[in-house]
Design a protein around this motif. Structure first.
Motif, short mmCIF file in Angstrom:
data_model
loop_
_atom_site.label_atom_id
_atom_site.label_comp_id
_atom_site.label_asym_id
_atom_site.label_seq_id
_atom_site.Cartn_x
_atom_site.Cartn_y
_atom_site.Cartn_z
N SER A 1 -3.48 4.00 9.53
CA SER A 1 -3.48 3.31 8.24
C SER A 1 -2.19 2.54 8.03
N THR B 1 -3.14 5.13 -2.31
CA THR B 1 -3.94 6.22 -1.77
C THR B 1 -3.22 7.49 -2.15
N HIS C 1 0.86 -1.18 0.00
CA HIS C 1 0.00 0.00 0.00
C HIS C 1 0.89 1.22 0.00
N PHE D 1 -4.12 11.05 6.96
CA PHE D 1 -4.33 9.67 6.54
C PHE D 1 -3.46 8.71 7.34
N LEU E 1 1.24 5.42 -0.25
CA LEU E 1 0.61 6.73 -0.13
C LEU E 1 1.39 7.69 -1.02
#
Lengths: 172, 151
Positions: A93, A66, A40, A77, A42
């Motif tokens: 997160s 994201t 994941h 976030f 960012l």
């Protein structure tokens, strides 16, 4: 932490890798990035065009993405926003990499990097800085503050492949 | 897929590359296009043009509203140059570089002159890309994106 981590015979990475991946193994809000799980990322950039590009580049490399349009939103976030109290309650997160533009109005990528590295929870998450300008003093400043890498924009597929390798292997 | 249209599309792309309107970054965008985002390149270009309109307006305002703040101009142009570069708009990008040189030199006349060229290149490219995407749409999905690599 140093050296290369290999999965053991059952194909799972040892628990210690969670530290490298920026996750606290004792926190129930986060989990281990296991073999085959999508990283994941960012991605932070004030330019919508560039956000679209980086998102597509990362998705084509099997990353979950994201995007955030500025530093404060990125921090929110990550659970490092101003309202830390509410953020700590399970809204943290799980992020395996942060990639941010350097030149952004308000909070620069460098300032965002510093905030991440100052955080006890997030400091292990690798942060990559991007810039369209190749300024050695700027690059050194970021690397000294703990940036994993510096990349020149515009980003290409080969750059993202490099990032992917970095995420899967151990950093130095 | 109409082979003639597809060939015309490839020829046009070759020509845009050869004439320096577009560079390798545009090819990168085409290579990213896939079944998940079959119109990725056109979407990127549309996003660019939508966003750059605002930036160009800001620059124009800053140029006509004296006294000229060269630092602010340079900042706007840096942003505009960045996104031009992300879609492979070479000529636009190069005019941006020239503009920024005039900002550094605090040369108002030079800024105005090059700004007009930036706008000109920006408009010319839009027209050419509109034609290009029209060809691409008519030629069919397999004519563009990862399947057609023009080197």
């Amino acid at each position: 932490m140093a050296g290369r981590r290999k999965p053991n015979q059952s194909g799972r990475y040892p628990k210690k890798i969670t530290k490298y991946l920026g996750m606290d193994a004792t926190s129930s809000a986060k989990g281990v990035m296991e073999n085959g799980e999508q990283p994941h990322v960012l991605a932070v950039d004030d330019s919508l065009t560039d956000r679209k590009l980086i998102e597509k580049l990362l998705k084509n490399s099997s990353c979950k993405v994201t995007t955030a349009e500025n530093g404060p939103r990125a921090l929110e976030f990550l659970g490092l926003g101003d309202d830390q109290h509410t953020n700590l309650e399970g809204r943290i997160s799980k992020v395996n990499l942060i990639i941010t533009d350097y030149c952004m109005p308000g909070m620069t990528g460098y300032e965002l990097l510093k905030k991440v590295k100052e955080s006890s929870i997030m400091k292990e998450v690798p942060v990559v800085i991007m810039s369209s300008e190749n300024v050695p003093t700027r690059i050194n400043k970021c690397l000294e503050e703990g940036a994993q890498m510096f990349m020149l924009k515009p980003l290409k597929q080969s750059d993202v492949k490099k990032l992917r390798c970095q995420m899967m292997n151990c950093r130095s | 897929m109409d082979k003639n249209l597809s060939q015309r599309q490839l020829d046009m792309k070759r020509s845009l590359l050869d004439q320096g309107y577009l560079d390798e970054q545009f090819i990168q965008l085409e290579e990213l296009q896939d079944e998940d985002s079959p119109n990725f390149v056109e979407e990127m270009v549309t996003t660019f043009y939508n966003n750059s309109a605002r930036l160009l307006e800001n620059i124009e305002q800053a140029l006509v509203t004296g006294p000229i703040d060269f630092a602010k101009l340079d900042n706007y142009m840096h942003q505009f140059k960045g996104s031009s570069s992300s879609i492979g708009a070479t000529r636009v990008k190069n005019e941006c570089t020239r503009f920024r040189e005039h900002c550094t030199a605090a040369n108002a006349e030079g800024c105005i002159r090059t700004f007009l060229r930036v706008k000109q290149e920006h408009t010319i490219l839009r027209t050419k890309l509109e034609t290009y995407f029209q060809l691409a749409r008519q030629a069919g999905p397999s004519a563009s994106g990862g399947g057609a690599k023009v080197r």
